[in-house]
Design a protein around this motif. Structure first.
Motif, PDB file in Angstrom:
ATOM      1  N   ASP A  70      -5.253  -5.931  -8.137  1.00  0.00           N
ATOM      2  CA  ASP A  70      -4.244  -4.900  -8.377  1.00  0.00           C
ATOM      3  C   ASP A  70      -2.934  -5.233  -7.667  1.00  0.00           C
ATOM      4  OD1 ASP A  70      -6.205  -3.692  -9.807  1.00  0.00           O
ATOM      5  OD2 ASP A  70      -6.424  -1.943  -8.518  1.00  0.00           O
ATOM      6  N   TRP A  71      -3.031  -5.812  -6.470  1.00  0.00           N
ATOM      7  CA  TRP A  71      -1.813  -6.212  -5.758  1.00  0.00           C
ATOM      8  C   TRP A  71      -1.083  -7.293  -6.537  1.00  0.00           C
ATOM      9  CZ3 TRP A  71      -0.306 -10.950  -3.732  1.00  0.00           C
ATOM     10  CH2 TRP A  71       0.846 -10.922  -2.933  1.00  0.00           C
ATOM     11  N   ASN A  72      -1.828  -8.278  -7.014  1.00  0.00           N
ATOM     12  CA  ASN A  72      -1.210  -9.369  -7.764  1.00  0.00           C
ATOM     13  C   ASN A  72      -0.576  -8.868  -9.054  1.00  0.00           C
ATOM     14  OD1 ASN A  72      -0.955 -12.420  -8.250  1.00  0.00           O
ATOM     15  ND2 ASN A  72      -1.994 -11.737 -10.096  1.00  0.00           N
ATOM     16  N   ALA A  73      -1.179  -7.837  -9.665  1.00  0.00           N
ATOM     17  CA  ALA A  73      -0.653  -7.282 -10.913  1.00  0.00           C
ATOM     18  C   ALA A  73       0.546  -6.359 -10.691  1.00  0.00           C
ATOM     19  CB  ALA A  73      -1.757  -6.514 -11.646  1.00  0.00           C
ATOM     20  N   GLY A  74       0.888  -6.105  -9.423  1.00  0.00           N
ATOM     21  CA  GLY A  74       2.023  -5.249  -9.126  1.00  0.00           C
ATOM     22  C   GLY A  74       1.698  -3.773  -9.099  1.00  0.00           C
ATOM     23  N   TRP A  75       0.417  -3.432  -9.076  1.00  0.00           N
ATOM     24  CA  TRP A  75       0.012  -2.032  -9.084  1.00  0.00           C
ATOM     25  C   TRP A  75      -0.104  -1.448  -7.678  1.00  0.00           C
ATOM     26  CZ3 TRP A  75      -4.601  -3.168 -12.863  1.00  0.00           C
ATOM     27  CH2 TRP A  75      -4.080  -3.500 -14.121  1.00  0.00           C
ATOM     28  N   VAL A  76       0.000  -2.295  -6.669  1.00  0.00           N
ATOM     29  CA  VAL A  76      -0.101  -1.843  -5.276  1.00  0.00           C
ATOM     30  C   VAL A  76       1.209  -2.167  -4.576  1.00  0.00           C
ATOM     31  CG1 VAL A  76      -1.292  -2.163  -3.073  1.00  0.00           C
ATOM     32  CG2 VAL A  76      -2.601  -2.180  -5.215  1.00  0.00           C
ATOM     33  N   ASP A  77       1.873  -1.134  -4.077  1.00  0.00           N
ATOM     34  CA  ASP A  77       3.155  -1.304  -3.397  1.00  0.00           C
ATOM     35  C   ASP A  77       2.904  -1.602  -1.927  1.00  0.00           C
ATOM     36  OD1 ASP A  77       5.780  -1.355  -2.661  1.00  0.00           O
ATOM     37  OD2 ASP A  77       6.076   0.821  -2.729  1.00  0.00           O
ATOM     38  N   ALA A  78       2.694  -2.880  -1.627  1.00  0.00           N
ATOM     39  CA  ALA A  78       2.393  -3.299  -0.258  1.00  0.00           C
ATOM     40  C   ALA A  78       2.634  -4.787  -0.151  1.00  0.00           C
ATOM     41  CB  ALA A  78       0.946  -2.965   0.110  1.00  0.00           C
ATOM     42  N   THR A  79       2.823  -5.258   1.072  1.00  0.00           N
ATOM     43  CA  THR A  79       2.888  -6.701   1.301  1.00  0.00           C
ATOM     44  C   THR A  79       1.467  -7.242   1.368  1.00  0.00           C
ATOM     45  OG1 THR A  79       2.814  -6.528   3.710  1.00  0.00           O
ATOM     46  CG2 THR A  79       4.994  -6.370   2.653  1.00  0.00           C
ATOM     47  N   LEU A  80       1.341  -8.568   1.257  1.00  0.00           N
ATOM     48  CA  LEU A  80       0.013  -9.167   1.354  1.00  0.00           C
ATOM     49  C   LEU A  80      -0.574  -8.935   2.742  1.00  0.00           C
ATOM     50  CD1 LEU A  80      -2.174 -10.767  -0.056  1.00  0.00           C
ATOM     51  CD2 LEU A  80      -1.046 -12.884   0.679  1.00  0.00           C
ATOM     52  N   ASP A  81       0.265  -8.967   3.779  1.00  0.00           N
ATOM     53  CA  ASP A  81      -0.229  -8.686   5.132  1.00  0.00           C
ATOM     54  C   ASP A  81      -0.787  -7.279   5.223  1.00  0.00           C
ATOM     55  OD1 ASP A  81       0.205 -11.153   6.238  1.00  0.00           O
ATOM     56  OD2 ASP A  81       2.166 -10.658   7.081  1.00  0.00           O
ATOM     57  N   GLU A  82      -0.135  -6.324   4.576  1.00  0.00           N
ATOM     58  CA  GLU A  82      -0.635  -4.945   4.587  1.00  0.00           C
ATOM     59  C   GLU A  82      -1.954  -4.835   3.841  1.00  0.00           C
ATOM     60  OE1 GLU A  82       3.556  -2.410   4.849  1.00  0.00           O
ATOM     61  OE2 GLU A  82       2.803  -3.082   2.886  1.00  0.00           O
ATOM     62  N   VAL A  83      -2.097  -5.597   2.769  1.00  0.00           N
ATOM     63  CA  VAL A  83      -3.365  -5.621   2.033  1.00  0.00           C
ATOM     64  C   VAL A  83      -4.473  -6.174   2.919  1.00  0.00           C
ATOM     65  CG1 VAL A  83      -4.592  -6.722   0.110  1.00  0.00           C
ATOM     66  CG2 VAL A  83      -2.315  -5.748  -0.250  1.00  0.00           C
ATOM     67  N   VAL A  84      -4.184  -7.268   3.607  1.00  0.00           N
ATOM     68  CA  VAL A  84      -5.174  -7.865   4.506  1.00  0.00           C
ATOM     69  C   VAL A  84      -5.539  -6.895   5.619  1.00  0.00           C
ATOM     70  CG1 VAL A  84      -5.551  -9.692   6.206  1.00  0.00           C
ATOM     71  CG2 VAL A  84      -4.530 -10.241   3.997  1.00  0.00           C
ATOM     72  N   GLU A  85      -4.552  -6.222   6.200  1.00  0.00           N
ATOM     73  CA  GLU A  85      -4.814  -5.255   7.264  1.00  0.00           C
ATOM     74  C   GLU A  85      -5.726  -4.133   6.778  1.00  0.00           C
ATOM     75  OE1 GLU A  85      -0.977  -4.010   8.516  1.00  0.00           O
ATOM     76  OE2 GLU A  85      -0.473  -5.937   9.459  1.00  0.00           O
ATOM     77  N   GLU A  86      -5.511  -3.678   5.551  1.00  0.00           N
ATOM     78  CA  GLU A  86      -6.364  -2.617   5.003  1.00  0.00           C
ATOM     79  C   GLU A  86      -7.793  -3.110   4.817  1.00  0.00           C
ATOM     80  OE1 GLU A  86      -7.894   0.825   3.828  1.00  0.00           O
ATOM     81  OE2 GLU A  86      -5.880   0.534   4.656  1.00  0.00           O
ATOM     82  N   LEU A  87      -7.943  -4.324   4.323  1.00  0.00           N
ATOM     83  CA  LEU A  87      -9.276  -4.876   4.140  1.00  0.00           C
ATOM     84  C   LEU A  87      -9.994  -5.048   5.473  1.00  0.00           C
ATOM     85  CD1 LEU A  87      -8.555  -7.558   1.384  1.00  0.00           C
ATOM     86  CD2 LEU A  87      -9.860  -5.439   1.124  1.00  0.00           C
ATOM     87  N   VAL A  88      -9.276  -5.489   6.486  1.00  0.00           N
ATOM     88  CA  VAL A  88      -9.888  -5.652   7.807  1.00  0.00           C
ATOM     89  C   VAL A  88     -10.291  -4.297   8.375  1.00  0.00           C
ATOM     90  CG1 VAL A  88      -9.460  -6.368  10.194  1.00  0.00           C
ATOM     91  CG2 VAL A  88      -8.745  -7.835   8.302  1.00  0.00           C
ATOM     92  N   ARG A  89      -9.466  -3.276   8.164  1.00  0.00           N
ATOM     93  CA  ARG A  89      -9.849  -1.925   8.621  1.00  0.00           C
ATOM     94  C   ARG A  89     -11.141  -1.478   7.956  1.00  0.00           C
ATOM     95  NH1 ARG A  89      -4.168  -0.769   9.015  1.00  0.00           N
ATOM     96  NH2 ARG A  89      -4.058  -0.294   6.782  1.00  0.00           N
ATOM     97  N   GLN A  90     -11.267  -1.739   6.649  1.00  0.00           N
ATOM     98  CA  GLN A  90     -12.504  -1.377   5.953  1.00  0.00           C
ATOM     99  C   GLN A  90     -13.694  -2.145   6.519  1.00  0.00           C
ATOM    100  OE1 GLN A  90     -12.289  -1.603   1.680  1.00  0.00           O
ATOM    101  NE2 GLN A  90     -10.248  -0.688   1.604  1.00  0.00           N
ATOM    102  N   LEU A  91     -13.492  -3.427   6.763  1.00  0.00           N
ATOM    103  CA  LEU A  91     -14.567  -4.253   7.303  1.00  0.00           C
ATOM    104  C   LEU A  91     -15.012  -3.757   8.669  1.00  0.00           C
ATOM    105  CD1 LEU A  91     -16.291  -6.864   7.027  1.00  0.00           C
ATOM    106  CD2 LEU A  91     -14.434  -8.068   8.192  1.00  0.00           C
ATOM    107  N   LEU A  92     -14.049  -3.504   9.551  1.00  0.00           N
ATOM    108  CA  LEU A  92     -14.393  -3.035  10.894  1.00  0.00           C
ATOM    109  C   LEU A  92     -15.033  -1.657  10.839  1.00  0.00           C
ATOM    110  CD1 LEU A  92     -11.241  -4.200  12.893  1.00  0.00           C
ATOM    111  CD2 LEU A  92     -13.498  -5.280  12.805  1.00  0.00           C
ATOM    112  N   GLY A  93     -14.674  -0.882   9.818  1.00  0.00           N
ATOM    113  CA  GLY A  93     -15.246   0.456   9.682  1.00  0.00           C
ATOM    114  C   GLY A  93     -16.752   0.436   9.479  1.00  0.00           C
ATOM    115  N   PHE A  94     -17.255  -0.550   8.722  1.00  0.00           N
ATOM    116  CA  PHE A  94     -18.720  -0.572   8.563  1.00  0.00           C
ATOM    117  C   PHE A  94     -19.401  -1.465   9.590  1.00  0.00           C
ATOM    118  CE2 PHE A  94     -17.759  -3.854   5.197  1.00  0.00           C
ATOM    119  CZ  PHE A  94     -18.548  -4.884   5.665  1.00  0.00           C
TER     120      PHE A  94
END
Length: 227
Positions: A185-209
């Protein structure tokens, strides 16, 4: 996958038959990455069009592949191999860092590799879907390999006392779905964020579980391997 026609032997132009075959295969794969990953896409590409894009003949195509599906299968594995190599290299460099920094380094390397060429995302997240039972089996097998990677790193983190000891297979499977969906979705332009912000969100999800609410690292039985 080898084709049905007999391969030439001996040297020609200073190169062995094996070297010439590898060069032809590389050119077909490069053409496939362009046509499947951009325009017109896998389903609208013909053997003639792929051969023309590669600067080779259809006869040479059938010396290397049986079908266009074989080209797509090879590209899907290649894209995943590139991304896996980037993740493993990052892990080797960040192996002694604390878990949050280690996870960030790994997923930044993975995301940077996959998104470095939009055609790679289309190949692995779009074009491979629904082609055939064979490619679906391959897609799920590679996804399972990523799940195993996350489970192994989660188990190692539990041994270190950095994560809760548990069976992470279900959580890792769900997380891979998040990774694929968010990067697509980020690559398709559907997510208004930088790639670093995408990575940060994924890491938050990972650390959450890995570190659920209420988990106390002092209670982590990491001495016995976190099992």
């Amino acid at each position: 996958m080898a084709g049905r026609l007999k391969q030439p032997t001996g040297r020609y132009g200073g190169r062995t038959a094996e070297e010439r075959q590898a060069e032809r295969r590389r050119r077909f794969l490069e053409a496939g990455l362009q046509l499947f990953g951009d325009s017109p896409g896998f389903r609208s590409t013909t053997v003639s069009a792929l051969s023309e894009a590669a600067g080779l003949s259809t006869r040479q195509f059938y010396e290397e592949f049986r079908t266009l599906e074989d080209v797509l299968a090879a590209l899907h594995l290649q894209v995943n191999d590139w991304a896996e190599g980037a993740a493993l290299a990052a892990l080797a460099e960040a192996g002694d860092l604390p878990l949050p920094e280690r996870a960030t380094a790994i997923f930044r390397a993975y995301a940077a590799n996959v998104t470095s060429d939009p055609r790679r995302i289309r190949i692995t997240f779009v074009e491979i879907i629904g082609v055939s039972p064979r490619l679906e089996e391959q897609r799920l097998a590679r996804r399972s390999r990523w799940v195993e990677f996350i489970c192994a790193e989660a188990a190692a983190a539990a041994v270190r006392g950095e994560a809760a000891p548990r069976d992470y297979r279900l959580a890792a499977t769900a997380f891979i779905g998040s990774v694929n969906g968010l990067l697509h979705d980020w690559n398709a332009g559907w997510v208004d964020a930088t790639l670093d912000e995408v990575v940060e969100e994924l890491v938050r999800q990972l650390l959450g579980f890995l570190r659920p609410a209420g988990w106390d690292p002092d209670d982590n039985p990491h001495c016995d391997g976190g099992q």
